[in-house]
Design an enzyme around this catalytic site. Structure first.
Site, PDB file in Angstrom:
ATOM      1  CG  HIS A 311      -2.068   0.929   1.102  1.00  0.00           C
ATOM      2  ND1 HIS A 311      -1.994   2.282   1.351  1.00  0.00           N
ATOM      3  CD2 HIS A 311      -3.322   0.685   0.689  1.00  0.00           C
ATOM      4  CE1 HIS A 311      -3.168   2.832   1.104  1.00  0.00           C
ATOM      5  NE2 HIS A 311      -3.993   1.887   0.698  1.00  0.00           N
ATOM      6  CG  ASP A 368      -8.335  -4.267  -3.138  1.00  0.00           C
ATOM      7  OD1 ASP A 368      -7.522  -3.347  -3.319  1.00  0.00           O
ATOM      8  OD2 ASP A 368      -9.576  -4.118  -3.205  1.00  0.00           O
TER       9      ASP A 368
HETATM   10  C1  SDX Z   1      -6.105   0.038  -3.090  1.00  0.00           C
HETATM   11  O1  SDX Z   1      -4.318   4.501  -2.151  1.00  0.00           O
HETATM   12  C2  SDX Z   1      -5.285   3.895  -1.530  1.00  0.00           C
HETATM   13  O2  SDX Z   1      -5.712   4.279  -0.465  1.00  0.00           O
HETATM   14  C3  SDX Z   1      -5.821   2.698  -2.283  1.00  0.00           C
HETATM   15  C4  SDX Z   1      -6.860   1.848  -1.540  1.00  0.00           C
HETATM   16  C5  SDX Z   1      -8.139   2.619  -1.289  1.00  0.00           C
HETATM   17  O3  SDX Z   1      -8.857   2.283  -0.337  1.00  0.00           O
HETATM   18  O4  SDX Z   1      -8.472   3.510  -2.133  1.00  0.00           O
HETATM   19  O5  SDX Z   1      -6.329   1.391  -0.302  1.00  0.00           O
HETATM   20  C6  SDX Z   1      -7.261   0.639  -2.389  1.00  0.00           C
HETATM   21  O6  SDX Z   1      -5.853   0.397  -4.215  1.00  0.00           O
HETATM   22  C7  SDX Z   1      -5.245  -0.954  -2.348  1.00  0.00           C
HETATM   23  C8  SDX Z   1      -4.035  -1.430  -3.199  1.00  0.00           C
HETATM   24  C9  SDX Z   1      -4.542  -2.496  -4.149  1.00  0.00           C
HETATM   25  N1  SDX Z   1      -3.424  -2.855  -5.118  1.00  0.00           N
HETATM   26  C10 SDX Z   1      -2.812  -4.019  -5.025  1.00  0.00           C
HETATM   27  O7  SDX Z   1      -3.021  -4.883  -4.142  1.00  0.00           O
HETATM   28  C11 SDX Z   1      -1.811  -4.274  -6.160  1.00  0.00           C
HETATM   29  C12 SDX Z   1      -0.520  -4.846  -5.580  1.00  0.00           C
HETATM   30  N2  SDX Z   1       0.151  -3.781  -4.814  1.00  0.00           N
HETATM   31  C13 SDX Z   1       1.101  -2.952  -5.461  1.00  0.00           C
HETATM   32  O8  SDX Z   1       1.074  -2.848  -6.825  1.00  0.00           O
HETATM   33  C14 SDX Z   1       1.606  -1.764  -4.669  1.00  0.00           C
HETATM   34  O9  SDX Z   1       1.866  -2.216  -3.405  1.00  0.00           O
HETATM   35  C15 SDX Z   1       0.727  -0.523  -4.610  1.00  0.00           C
HETATM   36  C16 SDX Z   1       0.339  -0.059  -5.961  1.00  0.00           C
HETATM   37  C17 SDX Z   1      -0.496  -0.793  -3.788  1.00  0.00           C
HETATM   38  C18 SDX Z   1       1.536   0.572  -3.927  1.00  0.00           C
HETATM   39  O10 SDX Z   1       2.597   0.848  -4.780  1.00  0.00           O
HETATM   40  P1  SDX Z   1       3.721   1.890  -4.389  1.00  0.00           P
HETATM   41  O11 SDX Z   1       3.410   2.641  -3.145  1.00  0.00           O
HETATM   42  O12 SDX Z   1       4.031   2.686  -5.622  1.00  0.00           O
HETATM   43  O13 SDX Z   1       4.895   0.934  -4.005  1.00  0.00           O
HETATM   44  P2  SDX Z   1       6.192   0.740  -4.870  1.00  0.00           P
HETATM   45  O14 SDX Z   1       5.798   0.372  -6.252  1.00  0.00           O
HETATM   46  O15 SDX Z   1       7.068   1.925  -4.662  1.00  0.00           O
HETATM   47  O16 SDX Z   1       6.823  -0.560  -4.199  1.00  0.00           O
HETATM   48  C19 SDX Z   1       7.862  -0.451  -3.263  1.00  0.00           C
HETATM   49  C20 SDX Z   1       8.607  -1.787  -3.391  1.00  0.00           C
HETATM   50  C21 SDX Z   1       9.030  -2.112  -4.811  1.00  0.00           C
HETATM   51  O17 SDX Z   1      10.163  -2.984  -4.729  1.00  0.00           O
HETATM   52  P3  SDX Z   1      11.680  -2.322  -4.894  1.00  0.00           P
HETATM   53  O18 SDX Z   1      11.658  -1.523  -6.188  1.00  0.00           O
HETATM   54  O19 SDX Z   1      11.893  -1.465  -3.666  1.00  0.00           O
HETATM   55  O20 SDX Z   1      12.613  -3.516  -4.949  1.00  0.00           O
HETATM   56  O21 SDX Z   1       7.724  -2.852  -2.997  1.00  0.00           O
HETATM   57  C22 SDX Z   1       7.513  -3.722  -4.107  1.00  0.00           C
HETATM   58  C23 SDX Z   1       7.903  -2.952  -5.334  1.00  0.00           C
HETATM   59  O22 SDX Z   1       8.320  -3.821  -6.377  1.00  0.00           O
HETATM   60  N3  SDX Z   1       6.093  -4.095  -4.090  1.00  0.00           N
HETATM   61  C24 SDX Z   1       5.627  -5.320  -4.328  1.00  0.00           C
HETATM   62  C25 SDX Z   1       4.232  -5.234  -4.149  1.00  0.00           C
HETATM   63  N4  SDX Z   1       3.902  -3.981  -3.832  1.00  0.00           N
HETATM   64  C26 SDX Z   1       5.052  -3.270  -3.804  1.00  0.00           C
HETATM   65  N5  SDX Z   1       6.252  -6.467  -4.670  1.00  0.00           N
HETATM   66  C27 SDX Z   1       5.452  -7.553  -4.831  1.00  0.00           C
HETATM   67  N6  SDX Z   1       4.105  -7.555  -4.661  1.00  0.00           N
HETATM   68  C28 SDX Z   1       3.460  -6.420  -4.332  1.00  0.00           C
HETATM   69  N7  SDX Z   1       2.142  -6.412  -4.167  1.00  0.00           N
END
Ligand code: SDX
Length: 433
Positions: A311, A368
């Site tokens: 998140h 989710d």
């Molecule tokens: C919702 O914003 C809100 O409030 C949203 C929400 C709401 O109520 O409106 O809460 C609803 O959208 C919840 C999120 C649902 N999405 C997912 O479950 C999709 C999977 N999650 C990710 O794609 C991700 O965690 C996000 C999009 C939710 C957040 O992305 P960020 O903040 O841009 O995080 P990031 O891409 O900077 O990740 C930081 C690191 C990265 O690795 P490094 O580059 O540091 O090596 O964490 C990794 C990412 O690759 N990472 C994940 C991951 N989420 C982040 N790796 C594997 N699986 C994941 N799910």
């Protein structure tokens, strides 16, 4: 600065040997920010933050999130208290009006929801035009935008009769969602009833049929109220910021919400609940070995993300996922419908929470991860899961549109950028390129 969130404190920033001062903003929960609105005028510099991860786009009185402590509250009320003690209609009133309703206010609001529950018969014929298997979020977004055609006065005076416009949208979106489901399975639509509550009405419109009356299960109604409450608002998430951005151009509420629905559709946002279910079903079909998915998610060369984890704001457990997980157990026990996907989800969560890759990045289950298991137990198809998210988030979108309209000093939202493209170059006629 007139507002009480300016404390008089100032931040100093030194650029090219010169020191500049910028006012400090302090929120009611102690969050601090530097007001950079005069930065460019003072220094000719922009602030830069692609993805807006570290910048506040507004001040708001609606929702508070503490990502480090896993706190979420609507208008000062803790999310667990609201989920345990309220109906979704009470929380929709809280979000859109600013306080929990009295009995009289609740009765009047519920009456408006009943009054607006039907959609124009011409709109029902719109469904005939959608190809089979049309994405429900595409239908929802276009049907909500089409509502503007039936209420032209709203385009002329977007802010007038906002209470009526809000109630109309909250009620009709529920009807549109249920009708689109019935249309997708070739069944006749079931009209809303004034003798049923908001959530019971939705379930009845979804599952009642001329040949087999739907038996309303009050545990399921209670679980659906909780799910919609937990999705009610979440401050400046992608879809809510979209509603505010579109609304800032003085676009009416329905068109602004239609844009928010499109943003929510994304698999990184509200579309994740469907992606989680598809992932769990794949794991189950493959014999239940989820480790391949965990390794894929950790592979820097693989763009696969473990849906339902991580998140932008929460760096600990999303408080909503706890409540949904508990509700999963309750609903599946009551329906006596154990779901192997719940066992897989729990094993996957346990493995992830012990894995350094996820622990180091503060990746926990989000809203989710478990919600789809309840929707599935209720009988809602996976293709409708993000529509369910939109049903819940609608009061939050409305509350933010109203707040933006009333408190954004009427200015259109328009971020700047840093240009890194080619420098000026002479034109070259096509025959010389
Ligand atoms: C919702 O914003 C809100 O409030 C949203 C929400 C709401 O109520 O409106 O809460 C609803 O959208 C919840 C999120 C649902 N999405 C997912 O479950 C999709 C999977 N999650 C990710 O794609 C991700 O965690 C996000 C999009 C939710 C957040 O992305 P960020 O903040 O841009 O995080 P990031 O891409 O900077 O990740 C930081 C690191 C990265 O690795 P490094 O580059 O540091 O090596 O964490 C990794 C990412 O690759 N990472 C994940 C991951 N989420 C982040 N790796 C594997 N699986 C994941 N799910």
């Amino acid at each position: 600065m007139a507002n009480n969130y300016y404390t008089g404190e100032r931040a100093e920033i030194k650029i090219d040997g010169k020191t500049y001062e910028l006012p400090i903003v302090v929120g009611s929960e102690g969050e601090k920010a530097i007001d950079i609105r005069t930065l460019r005028d003072q220094t000719a510099y922009l602030a830069f933050d692609n993805g807006y991860a570290n910048v506040g786009s507004c001040v708001s009185k609606i929702t508070y999130i503490d990502g480090e402590r896993g706190i979420l509250s609507y208008r000062g009320y803790g999310i667990a208290d609201l989920a345990e003690n309220c109906t979704f209609v009470e929380v929709a009133y809280l979000l859109t009006h600013g306080s929990l309703p009295t009995r009289e206010e609740l009765s009047e609001f519920s009456g408006m929801l009943n009054r607006f529950a039907m959609i124009h018969e011409d709109m029902i014929r719109f469904f005939d035009g959608y190809p089979p298997n049309s994405p429900p979020m595409a239908i929802l977004s276009s049907m909500v935008n089409s509502l503007c055609s039936f209420y032209p006065e709203m385009t002329a005076n977007p802010r007038e009769d906002i209470d009526e416009m809000s109630a109309r949208l909250i009620s009709k979106v529920r009807t549109i969602a249920a009708f689109s489901y019935k249309n997708s399975i070739g069944h006749p639509v079931v009209y809303p009833r004034h003798d049923l509550s908001y959530c019971a009405n939705f379930l009845n419109m979804m599952f009642d049929s001329p040949v087999k009356p739907y038996e309303i299960n009050h545990k399921v109604v209670s679980a659906l109220n909780k799910l919609l409450i937990l999705h009610g608002d979440h401050e400046q998430n992608c879809s809510t910021s979209t509603v505010r951005m579109v609304g800032s151009a003085r676009v009416n509420l329905y068109a602004s919400v239609s844009a928010g629905i499109s943003a929510l559709w994304g698999p990184l946002h509200g579309g994740a609940n469907q992606a989680v279910m598809n992932m769990l079903e794949e794991i189950h079909a493959g014999g239940g070995d989820f480790r391949r998915y965990v390794e894929k998610a950790k592979d820097p060369k693989d763009s696969f993300r473990l849906s339902g984890f991580g998140h932008r704001v929460y760096k600990t457990h999303d408080p909503r996922s706890w409540i949904i997980k508990q509700t999963c157990d309750e609903v599946l026990a009551d329906l006596k419908s154990p779901d192997p996907l719940l066992s897989i989800a729990k094993e996957l969560e346990e493995a992830v929470l012990k894995d350094d890759y996820f622990v180091e990045r503060n990746l926990y289950p989000n809203v989710d991860f478990y919600s789809g298991i309840i929707y599935r137990a209720i009988g809602i198809p996976t293709s409708m899961f993000t529509v369910m998210f939109a049903l819940g988030r609608l009061p939050g979108w409305i509350a933010h549109w109203k707040e933006m309209w009333d408190e954004s000093d009427g200015r259109i939202s328009r971020p700047r950028q840093i240009y890194i493209g080619p420098l000026s170059r002479p034109f070259v006629p096509i025959d010389q390129r």
